[in-house]
Write an enzyme that holds these catalytic residues in place. Structure first.
Site, PDB file in Angstrom:
ATOM      1  N   HIS A 131       0.827  -1.217   0.000  1.00  0.00           N
ATOM      2  CA  HIS A 131       0.000   0.000   0.000  1.00  0.00           C
ATOM      3  C   HIS A 131       0.861   1.268   0.000  1.00  0.00           C
ATOM      4  O   HIS A 131       0.525   2.278   0.611  1.00  0.00           O
ATOM      5  CB  HIS A 131      -0.955   0.029   1.203  1.00  0.00           C
ATOM      6  CG  HIS A 131      -1.901  -1.124   1.246  1.00  0.00           C
ATOM      7  ND1 HIS A 131      -3.085  -1.149   0.543  1.00  0.00           N
ATOM      8  CD2 HIS A 131      -1.827  -2.312   1.896  1.00  0.00           C
ATOM      9  CE1 HIS A 131      -3.713  -2.294   0.760  1.00  0.00           C
ATOM     10  NE2 HIS A 131      -2.970  -3.026   1.577  1.00  0.00           N
ATOM     11  N   ASN A 178     -10.024  -3.561   1.716  1.00  0.00           N
ATOM     12  CA  ASN A 178      -9.672  -3.492   0.301  1.00  0.00           C
ATOM     13  C   ASN A 178     -10.920  -3.264  -0.537  1.00  0.00           C
ATOM     14  O   ASN A 178     -12.034  -3.169  -0.004  1.00  0.00           O
ATOM     15  CB  ASN A 178      -8.986  -4.789  -0.159  1.00  0.00           C
ATOM     16  CG  ASN A 178      -7.549  -4.894   0.302  1.00  0.00           C
ATOM     17  OD1 ASN A 178      -6.879  -3.900   0.546  1.00  0.00           O
ATOM     18  ND2 ASN A 178      -7.063  -6.116   0.422  1.00  0.00           N
ATOM     19  N   TYR A 183       0.110  -4.725  11.842  1.00  0.00           N
ATOM     20  CA  TYR A 183      -0.110  -3.342  11.417  1.00  0.00           C
ATOM     21  C   TYR A 183       0.467  -2.313  12.385  1.00  0.00           C
ATOM     22  O   TYR A 183       1.211  -1.420  11.963  1.00  0.00           O
ATOM     23  CB  TYR A 183      -1.598  -3.103  11.153  1.00  0.00           C
ATOM     24  CG  TYR A 183      -1.992  -3.480   9.745  1.00  0.00           C
ATOM     25  CD1 TYR A 183      -1.817  -4.797   9.289  1.00  0.00           C
ATOM     26  CD2 TYR A 183      -2.522  -2.554   8.863  1.00  0.00           C
ATOM     27  CE1 TYR A 183      -2.165  -5.161   8.001  1.00  0.00           C
ATOM     28  CE2 TYR A 183      -2.864  -2.908   7.568  1.00  0.00           C
ATOM     29  CZ  TYR A 183      -2.688  -4.211   7.145  1.00  0.00           C
ATOM     30  OH  TYR A 183      -3.022  -4.564   5.868  1.00  0.00           O
TER      31      TYR A 183
END
Length: 492
Positions: free
Chosen positions: A55, A128, A338
């Site tokens: 990303h 997504n 993350y």
């Protein structure tokens, strides 16, 4: 006339030679004592933080979420507490596999992450533009992403790596089929849907728990590019999606997305056709219809791209009371991965940056670390419990206890008893229009034509077997496009 402002160093000292370095004579060597030269060059050297592994290239905008329908029977989350309630949001769209300088129209999934700034903390719905993913266990993620990046030998993208991995992991078929359709090349970010993808949970004010999936449906209508159109734009306007989003918002054509949910009871989850927490599968809209929740409107482009879009940090671990996790293994892996990625990329205090900071009061005993610029707790105690402040734990946010399906710890084959990788992508192919089927087959043929090397035939044949198991018409179309002769007797 604008007021003149003097140039200064970062420490505030006036600078009267911004363009000329101090030297020993007009043509002499530079002097070490020109501290502003050092500051300017050293700052420039550090302008780029490590780009995201995935990303990396993205676009972002601020906006609002407005509740349009009552879902309080499912969740006590305050942002859904009443119809008409508004919550500020920040949304970041992105491509997944490319570097920061890659083209916006690559055939690639698109990230669709939304940060809700709620009074109970920030809620990050990190998803997504597809409802499924390539793999179902987080331990496979680094290997999968390696195949989407550059060959360590040639430093070029490698179709051979990509298809070798996919052919050896048929669980990827559902997502690969979506990617190879025209949905793999959406027309910017305004004309595509988004999905939380994972299964989450919700808890209401009666402590009743259900499972949930989140969907954002574009209110502009779905638009995609053909492969030829997307390829042309890669060369003529590689920043197409960024430009399209900025231009639309600046002229007041604000993108809107309808937030909807699917819900499943705990008993339904136990009796579902597939593992309901499998990220490679979807829940049927017929059996679990979409429920309207609200609308997201994006209406403000950040004044500075780097400050807000590049430094935006999302993590599925950022939940609020009334919304919880599920046994989804990929989600469980992202809870760790993350925040860890953000601490590496931006620093331990990344959540103090304006775009990531909760706009409501935060209160804890975290201290120190690089770039601590928010007072660092000032002169208050940095431990708990203590005898000096009056901070307490709030029992009303205690959460809900729940039973696990098993008390046996071990390594379980992710596909044991759940190895039907073909029915759902087959169902998807069957509902495509004739034109969409042709485009999908052509896109697959174009992508697989890049497979090379000593294992070429082996990789192609294995992947063809998967396509035939998905759908005979799909398999025959791909085989014909690749020049592979198939004996019809073998298909009986």
């Amino acid at each position: 006339m604008k007021e003149k402002k003097r140039l200064t160093t970062e420490a505030g000292a006036p600078v009267n030679h911004y363009q000329d370095s101090q030297s020993a004579g007009a043509r002499g060597p530079l002097l070490l004592q020109d501290y502003f030269l050092h500051e300017k060059l050293a700052t420039f050297n550090r302008e780029r933080i490590p780009e995201r592994i995935v990303h990396a290239k993205g676009s972002g905008a601020y906006g609002t979420f407005t509740v349009t329908h009552d879902i309080t029977k499912y969740t006590r989350a305050k942002l859904f507490s009443k119809i008409g309630k508004q919550t500020k949001v920040f949304t970041r769209f992105s491509t997944v596999g490319g570097e920061k300088g890659s083209a916006d129209t690559e055939r690639d999934p698109r990230g669709f992450a939304v940060k809700f700034y709620t009074e109970d903390g920030n809620w990050d719905l990190v998803g997504n533009n597809t409802p499924v993913f390539f793999i179902k266990d987080p331990k496979k993620f680094p290997d999968f992403i390696h195949t989407q990046k550059r060959d360590p030998h040639t430093n070029c993208k490698s179709p051979t790596m990509v298809w070798d991995y996919w052919s050896l992991n048929p669980e990827s078929l559902h997502q690969v089929l979506i990617l190879m359709s025209d949905r793999g090349t959406p027309n910017g970010y305004r004309f595509m849907n988004g999905y939380g993808s994972h299964t989450f949970s919700m808890v209401n004010d009666k402590n009743e728990r259900i499972y949930v999936k989140f969907h954002y449906k574009t209110m502009q209508g779905n638009k995609t590019f053909t492969d030829a159109e997307a390829t042309k734009l890669k060369g003529t306007d590689p920043d197409y999606s960024q430009r399209d989003l900025v231009d639309a918002i600046e002229k007041g054509d604000y993108p809107k997305y309808a937030l909807k949910i699917q819900v499943m009871t705990l008993d339904e989850a136990k009796n579902f056709s597939w593992n309901p927490f499998d990220l490679t599968k979807v829940w049927s809209h017929k059996d679990y219809p979409l429920i309207d929740v609200g609308e997201i409107e994006l209406n403000e482009i950040p004044a500075n791209y780097f400050q807000d879009v590049e430094q935006a940090a999302f993590a599925p671990s950022n939940l609020v009371d009334g919304i919880g996790f599920s046994p989804d293994k990929m989600l469980q892996g992202r809870i760790l991965a993350y925040p860890d990625a953000q601490r590496y990329r931006i620093g331990g205090n990344y959540q103090a940056l304006p775009v990531n900071k909760c706009p409501y009061a935060t209160n804890n005993y975290h201290r120190d670390g690089a770039m601590r610029f928010d007072g660092n707790g000032e002169n208050s105690p940095n431990y708990y419990p203590n005898s000096f402040d009056n901070n307490t734990e709030d029992d009303s946010y205690k959460g809900v206890n729940y039973e696990l399906d098993s008390n046996i710890a071990g390594y379980f084959d992710r596909n044991e008893g759940d190895d039907d990788h073909f029915t759902q992508p087959g169902n998807l192919f069957k509902i495509m229009t004739p034109e969409a089927k042709i485009n999908t087959i052509n896109n697959i043929v174009g992508a697989m034509s890049g497979i090379s090397g000593s294992k070429k035939d082996e990789i192609i044949n294995l992947q063809l077997c998967h396509w035939f198991r998905v759908d005979i018409q799909l398999g025959m179309g791909v085989a014909k496009g690749l020049g592979v002769e198939i004996d019809p007797k073998l298909l009986r």
